[in-house]
Design an enzyme around this catalytic site. Sequence first.
Site, PDB file in Angstrom:
ATOM      1  N   CYS A  96       0.454  -0.984  -0.266  1.00  0.00           N
ATOM      2  CA  CYS A  96      -0.212   0.279  -0.045  1.00  0.00           C
ATOM      3  C   CYS A  96       1.364   0.781  -0.190  1.00  0.00           C
ATOM      4  CB  CYS A  96      -0.697   0.185   1.252  1.00  0.00           C
ATOM      5  SG  CYS A  96      -2.203   1.522   1.510  1.00  0.00           S
ATOM      6  N   TYR A  97       0.491   2.371  -1.149  1.00  0.00           N
ATOM      7  CA  TYR A  97       1.264   3.465  -0.894  1.00  0.00           C
ATOM      8  C   TYR A  97       1.276   4.094   0.066  1.00  0.00           C
ATOM      9  CZ  TYR A  97       2.158   8.589  -2.257  1.00  0.00           C
ATOM     10  OH  TYR A  97       2.812   9.639  -2.190  1.00  0.00           O
TER      11      TYR A  97
END
Length: 488
Positions: free
Chosen positions: A170-171
């Site tokens: 996840c960014y």
Amino acid sequence: MVSTSKIKSVDFYRKIPRDLTETSLSGAGLSIIAAFSMVFLFGMELNNYLRVSTSTSVVIDKSSDGDFLRIDFNISFPALSCEFAFVDVSDVLGTNRLNITKTVRKYSIDSKLNPTGSEFRSGPIANAIKHDDEADEEYGEGSVTLDARNFDRISHQHAILVVNFYAPWCYWSNRLKPSWEKAAKVIRERYDPEIDGRIILGKVDCTEEVDLCRRYFLVQICRNHIQGYPSIRIFRKGSDVRDDHGHHDHESYYGDRDTNSLVKTMEDLVAPISLQSRSASNSPPTKMKDDAKRPAPLAGGCRIEGFVRVKKVPGNLMISARSASHSFDASQMNMSHVISHFSFGKMITPRVMSDIKRLLPHLGGSHDRLNGLSYISNPSDSNANVTIEHYLQVIKTEVMTRSYKLVEEYEYTAHSSLVHSLDIPAAKFHFELSPMQVLITENSKSFSHFITNVCAIIGGVFTVAGILDSVLHHTIRLMKKVELGKNF
């Protein structure tokens, strides 16, 4: 004074003395037939007078309700958390209204669609979540790694446990990681877990601890769940332990994610707790800036109800999971839903609808044709990223009645399908309004016309019966004369 004889002279119905008349068997038979005919025709005329008749025409839509149309809905999503549920509206004119909240309400529900609490209030949505400007690779590891084996033990050792549920891909999780670890180190230094023990920061890798994330954090339905990363949850020791499942009630943190904001938040949480008690059960609630802390949903599902107003042009009503600071695992999202109500236009009261159905039994049959229907999607490796789309064609019907003057009814056809998409799955309602409308008018009937027809029936039957009686009488007399002539 006018004499009685002069008045009698204008009598239209002069009487023949009974001594000058005679009865006949044929006349009696015709009289009986004529009487029955009069009663039968009178009954038919009365039934026709009492029967409601309508005329139908198709005209260009000249709606009295303006350029906007109301859409009412009540939809339950067993696998969509109210925390991330958004209602958006768009149309072909370029109008885009995102996250409608003023006329929309959300309630947390369980997998059986039963409500689990009062209305869920998502609070104001921040335009941008603040993060640290530069990533510091030397931040170290300040938070405690939690798993299914140590979660309960650590949560009961500290008055407050703040957990970062994240995913390595996840960014936003990666952007939070440096700030989270630095904030955890600062809190550990200020509130030593071995000496103080009032607060500790932890983290859970949801790709490794799937069951733990489902248990405390994410939505679960038939092994499918929505994942929104990262999510920061606040667990309090004491009375917050739920008796039904032994799980902790918890709150969600929606504030800024830079180190200073995180440290300030943790200190605000610790402030009401005395070092001696180390318990948050009797502590007053802590209010944070900009509504950064709110209760997390009690269950994984969400019922969304309310209404929106849209322009009378082709458009879309879309319900989806969205966040400006979270990432979602689209392959595991489940947009299954049950439609309790979906209709266009103003709501018609049951009493008015009942009266209208007496006039038009078929009216209202397509007013809410999606009601009670379920649309289930089971995401899997072979069936992921499923968006459920409904294509609705709407037409307006106006009914002009003598009692209600004008009743406006919107009916629609519905075609639904499950569509694979590369985007985040959603539930979409595409609507298109017809430029034509059906106008149904109740025809009024004149009472004078009814009386005229009744008189015509009586007079006509009497006259026809008289003619037939005369013809029959003269025929019989003629036949008797011929018979007498032959005998002589």
